[in-house]
Design a protein around this motif. Sequence first.
Motif, PDB file in Angstrom:
ATOM      1  N   LYS A 168       0.844  -1.195   0.000  1.00  0.00           N
ATOM      2  CA  LYS A 168       0.000   0.000   0.000  1.00  0.00           C
ATOM      3  C   LYS A 168       0.873   1.236   0.000  1.00  0.00           C
ATOM      4  CE  LYS A 168      -4.121   1.905   0.374  1.00  0.00           C
ATOM      5  NZ  LYS A 168      -5.119   1.779  -0.696  1.00  0.00           N
ATOM      6  N   ARG A 169       0.554   2.181  -0.870  1.00  0.00           N
ATOM      7  CA  ARG A 169       1.428   3.339  -1.028  1.00  0.00           C
ATOM      8  C   ARG A 169       0.645   4.632  -0.825  1.00  0.00           C
ATOM      9  NH1 ARG A 169       6.034   2.060  -3.610  1.00  0.00           N
ATOM     10  NH2 ARG A 169       6.168   4.029  -4.712  1.00  0.00           N
ATOM     11  N   THR A 170       1.317   5.627  -0.273  1.00  0.00           N
ATOM     12  CA  THR A 170       0.723   6.942  -0.084  1.00  0.00           C
ATOM     13  C   THR A 170       0.639   7.671  -1.410  1.00  0.00           C
ATOM     14  OG1 THR A 170       1.691   7.043   2.117  1.00  0.00           O
ATOM     15  CG2 THR A 170       0.945   9.127   1.156  1.00  0.00           C
ATOM     16  N   ARG A 171      -0.480   8.293  -1.689  1.00  0.00           N
ATOM     17  CA  ARG A 171      -0.625   9.053  -2.923  1.00  0.00           C
ATOM     18  C   ARG A 171       0.291  10.268  -2.900  1.00  0.00           C
ATOM     19  NH1 ARG A 171      -2.889   6.028  -6.861  1.00  0.00           N
ATOM     20  NH2 ARG A 171      -4.027   4.445  -5.733  1.00  0.00           N
ATOM     21  N   SER A 172       0.862  10.562  -4.043  1.00  0.00           N
ATOM     22  CA  SER A 172       1.804  11.669  -4.139  1.00  0.00           C
ATOM     23  C   SER A 172       1.278  12.709  -5.122  1.00  0.00           C
ATOM     24  CB  SER A 172       3.170  11.162  -4.623  1.00  0.00           C
ATOM     25  OG  SER A 172       4.025  12.256  -4.910  1.00  0.00           O
ATOM     26  N   GLU A 173       1.459  13.985  -4.769  1.00  0.00           N
ATOM     27  CA  GLU A 173       1.081  15.076  -5.675  1.00  0.00           C
ATOM     28  C   GLU A 173       2.240  15.470  -6.591  1.00  0.00           C
ATOM     29  OE1 GLU A 173      -2.017  16.313  -6.097  1.00  0.00           O
ATOM     30  OE2 GLU A 173      -2.496  14.650  -4.761  1.00  0.00           O
ATOM     31  N   LYS A 174       3.341  14.752  -6.496  1.00  0.00           N
ATOM     32  CA  LYS A 174       4.486  15.064  -7.341  1.00  0.00           C
ATOM     33  C   LYS A 174       4.108  14.930  -8.821  1.00  0.00           C
ATOM     34  CE  LYS A 174       7.550  15.455  -3.916  1.00  0.00           C
ATOM     35  NZ  LYS A 174       8.343  16.658  -3.645  1.00  0.00           N
ATOM     36  N   LYS A 175       4.579  15.878  -9.635  1.00  0.00           N
ATOM     37  CA  LYS A 175       4.215  15.920 -11.055  1.00  0.00           C
ATOM     38  C   LYS A 175       5.303  15.250 -11.895  1.00  0.00           C
ATOM     39  CE  LYS A 175       2.094  17.456 -14.843  1.00  0.00           C
ATOM     40  NZ  LYS A 175       1.802  18.889 -15.043  1.00  0.00           N
ATOM     41  N   ILE A 176       4.877  14.313 -12.748  1.00  0.00           N
ATOM     42  CA  ILE A 176       5.787  13.615 -13.657  1.00  0.00           C
ATOM     43  C   ILE A 176       5.393  13.944 -15.092  1.00  0.00           C
ATOM     44  CG2 ILE A 176       6.557  11.350 -14.478  1.00  0.00           C
ATOM     45  CD1 ILE A 176       5.955  10.263 -11.659  1.00  0.00           C
ATOM     46  N   VAL A 177       6.380  14.230 -15.924  1.00  0.00           N
ATOM     47  CA  VAL A 177       6.169  14.360 -17.369  1.00  0.00           C
ATOM     48  C   VAL A 177       6.734  13.108 -18.022  1.00  0.00           C
ATOM     49  CG1 VAL A 177       6.934  15.571 -19.454  1.00  0.00           C
ATOM     50  CG2 VAL A 177       6.113  16.869 -17.486  1.00  0.00           C
ATOM     51  N   ALA A 178       5.906  12.424 -18.820  1.00  0.00           N
ATOM     52  CA  ALA A 178       6.309  11.157 -19.433  1.00  0.00           C
ATOM     53  C   ALA A 178       6.181  11.232 -20.950  1.00  0.00           C
ATOM     54  CB  ALA A 178       5.456  10.012 -18.890  1.00  0.00           C
ATOM     55  N   ALA A 179       7.224  10.803 -21.651  1.00  0.00           N
ATOM     56  CA  ALA A 179       7.221  10.749 -23.115  1.00  0.00           C
ATOM     57  C   ALA A 179       7.235   9.283 -23.542  1.00  0.00           C
ATOM     58  CB  ALA A 179       8.432  11.488 -23.686  1.00  0.00           C
ATOM     59  N   GLU A 225      10.875  23.106 -10.665  1.00  0.00           N
ATOM     60  CA  GLU A 225      10.405  22.053  -9.768  1.00  0.00           C
ATOM     61  C   GLU A 225       9.104  22.417  -9.056  1.00  0.00           C
ATOM     62  OE1 GLU A 225      14.317  21.853  -7.958  1.00  0.00           O
ATOM     63  OE2 GLU A 225      14.353  19.702  -8.381  1.00  0.00           O
ATOM     64  N   ASP A 226       8.650  23.680  -9.197  1.00  0.00           N
ATOM     65  CA  ASP A 226       7.325  24.039  -8.710  1.00  0.00           C
ATOM     66  C   ASP A 226       6.247  23.457  -9.621  1.00  0.00           C
ATOM     67  OD1 ASP A 226       8.404  25.470  -6.627  1.00  0.00           O
ATOM     68  OD2 ASP A 226       8.334  27.390  -7.697  1.00  0.00           O
ATOM     69  N   ALA A 227       6.633  23.087 -10.851  1.00  0.00           N
ATOM     70  CA  ALA A 227       5.653  22.589 -11.828  1.00  0.00           C
ATOM     71  C   ALA A 227       5.869  21.133 -12.204  1.00  0.00           C
ATOM     72  CB  ALA A 227       5.707  23.445 -13.095  1.00  0.00           C
ATOM     73  N   VAL A 228       7.124  20.687 -12.226  1.00  0.00           N
ATOM     74  CA  VAL A 228       7.465  19.310 -12.616  1.00  0.00           C
ATOM     75  C   VAL A 228       8.546  18.802 -11.687  1.00  0.00           C
ATOM     76  CG1 VAL A 228       8.344  17.806 -14.456  1.00  0.00           C
ATOM     77  CG2 VAL A 228       6.931  19.776 -15.048  1.00  0.00           C
ATOM     78  N   ASN A 229       8.440  17.524 -11.304  1.00  0.00           N
ATOM     79  CA  ASN A 229       9.427  16.953 -10.386  1.00  0.00           C
ATOM     80  C   ASN A 229      10.335  15.919 -11.033  1.00  0.00           C
ATOM     81  OD1 ASN A 229       6.652  17.354  -8.609  1.00  0.00           O
ATOM     82  ND2 ASN A 229       8.490  18.194  -7.661  1.00  0.00           N
ATOM     83  N   LEU A 230       9.881  15.318 -12.147  1.00  0.00           N
ATOM     84  CA  LEU A 230      10.684  14.268 -12.781  1.00  0.00           C
ATOM     85  C   LEU A 230      10.209  14.065 -14.214  1.00  0.00           C
ATOM     86  CD1 LEU A 230      12.006  11.014 -11.302  1.00  0.00           C
ATOM     87  CD2 LEU A 230      10.464  10.760 -13.248  1.00  0.00           C
ATOM     88  N   VAL A 231      11.156  13.686 -15.078  1.00  0.00           N
ATOM     89  CA  VAL A 231      10.837  13.353 -16.473  1.00  0.00           C
ATOM     90  C   VAL A 231      11.124  11.879 -16.702  1.00  0.00           C
ATOM     91  CG1 VAL A 231      11.358  13.778 -18.911  1.00  0.00           C
ATOM     92  CG2 VAL A 231      11.357  15.687 -17.274  1.00  0.00           C
TER      93      VAL A 231
END
Length: 301
Positions: A168-179, A225-231
């Motif tokens: 079970k995992r905690t939901r994250s609000e971190k934003k990911i951009v995926a290509a 990083e205020d808008a995206v955390n990882l690509v």
Amino acid sequence: MNEDKGILLESGTNELEIVEFEVGRNKYGINVIKVKEIIQPLPVTSIPHAHPFMEGIIQLRGEVLPVIDMKKVLGVENGVQNKQDKYIVAEFNQLRVVFHVENVTQIHRISWEQIEKPTNMYQGGGSQVIGVIKKGEDMLLLLDFESIMAEINPESGIQVEQVRKLGKRTRSEKKIVAAEDSPLLRKLLSDTLSEAGYDNVEFFENGKDAYDFLESLAVSKENIEDAVNLVLTDIEMPQMDGHHLTKRIKEHPGLKKLPVIIFSSLITDDLKHKGARVGAEDQVSKPQINELVLKIDKYIL
């Protein structure tokens, strides 16, 4: 291919080499990075109740490999084997497989910008064609070999169940951009990342669209990083591949601190240096989705 793995390109040039082959009256392409060698057909042992695309198995230098009949995959009427028939021995998604084709003709070096994405209209009943290359009067169709293998053996694809094993995992609000260019894999990635607690994922079907989006954010945001955390990026994509996308991100003063993970069927020990050269923080081979989730956790939680 062993005698001329030719020409392995520098990292991040947005170029690739395509092995051209024929099935029926059409010409197709496979990324040379996937090709281990091209050999003459060998005696095939058929497997009872195997998938209709499977011709059987062969023994190649002591290794037992499945042989996929590309005429059946592509819906071409089966004909007799001729002298030009070839076996393309390929490796991707951590598996080795043989594709039986009617002829192998040449190698082309091209830019991903030259590859047009097929429209939904002529993708028809499946997503086997992921790109179209115009060569004079001819057209080469780039095939989605990962999807072909996932249809034959679903276990070779991304498995949501692997992520559930992480607990079970905690939901994250971190934003990911995926290509990711494959509609099938975009859906699978969306489902599995959501299961892993990452609901805030923005998907793009090629590296160019992803980069344009990130570049627009860099203009409007003082801290990206205020808008995206990882690509997260695939490698093989029309317009701009994942290596070139990573290189552009790392060269951009407003984007370079973004962590980039390359998630591709082409990640092998022999090829990891290409991703490292363009500055990727990490690289994970498809279909290891649980490892991918743990890497994402490492960089953004």
